[in-house]
Design a protein around this motif. Structure first.
Motif: not given
Length: 246
Positions: A103-127
């Motif tokens: 599942l591409p990150i752009r697709e997951w992002q539509k469903y709020g996936g970015m908040e999950t990514v950040m909850s694990y300490g990942v900085d989206p700006q660094s990727l």
């Protein structure tokens, strides 16, 4: 502490004396609400001689900011002195698809996936946005193995006499034991407006509503917790279902 449904035209199955089931709606990263709810359940059950099962209806992650913490709490609850059933929601299904590079990150992002990514300490700006493997590697590097096992071990449905629990609902007309995982996790059309007796009262989430919805054949407990700060919980016992007012 309970608020019982007063509509006389609705009659729901009851459980044997001493048997209690709690059903909890979509959490979506709101660990604050989950903590308060679990404390209330413990307060209600303190000193009672009952057999209690807690059924979580899925969608623990995405949208809210504390998905990782919610998973931590649910693991601790399951591994502690509680009988816990953890259902898979469509958002957990998407999380697993993302981790499997399906599942591409752009697709997951539509469903709020970015908040999950950040909850694990990942900085989206660094990727790099165009490198899906880098996203998967970044979150896997910070994600505890216990969380991967948690996602793997989720179940699609659970039942007791009179009630069937699933994240989204069921495909009307099919026996409950023959339901597809796709319908159990995703269905809306064809289920929500169907008035038929499904063989059991279907307790579900997935479709947000301003308040819990009670129908003769289903009960919806998704009250949009991540936006409304309302996490709904149903207690079913020898008197039937009741909303937990906490």
């Amino acid at each position: 502490m309970f608020w019982r449904r007063k509509k006389k035209e609705l009659c729901y199955p009851t459980l044997a004396p001493g048997r209690v089931v709690y059903a909890i709606g979509d959490i979506h990263g709101r660990v604050d609400l989950l903590d308060r709810l679990q404390a209330s359940i413990d307060l209600v059950e303190d000193g009672r001689d009952e057999t209690v099962t807690e059924v979580y209806l899925g969608d623990y992650v995405d949208r809210g900011r504390d998905s990782s913490a919610v998973v931590d709490r649910l693991i601790a609850r399951r591994d502690g002195n509680h009988d816990v059933v953890l259902l898979r929601g469509n958002h957990e299904n998407m999380f697993q698809a993302f981790l499997g590079d399906k599942l591409p990150i752009r697709e997951w992002q539509k469903y709020g996936g970015m908040e999950t990514v950040m909850s694990y300490g990942v900085d989206p700006q660094s990727l790099p946005a165009d490198d899906p493997a880098a996203w998967v590697a970044a979150i896997r590097a910070l994600m505890p193995q216990s969380h991967l096992a948690f996602l793997r071990d989720l179940v699609d449905s659970w039942s007791i006499p009179g009630y069937f629990f699933a994240h989204a609902g069921i495909r009307p007309g099919l026996p409950l034991e023959r339901q597809s995982a796709d319908d159990l996790l995703w269905i809306r059309d064809g289920f929500l407006g169907d008035p038929r007796d499904h063989g059991a009262v279907v307790v579900h989430g997935h479709t947000p509503s301003p308040q819990p919805e009670f129908f003769p054949n289903r009960i919806n407990l998704d009250t949009g917790a991540y936006l409304t700060s309302c996490l709904s919980c149903l207690r079913i016992d020898e008197n039937g279902p009741a909303l937990l007012d906490y």
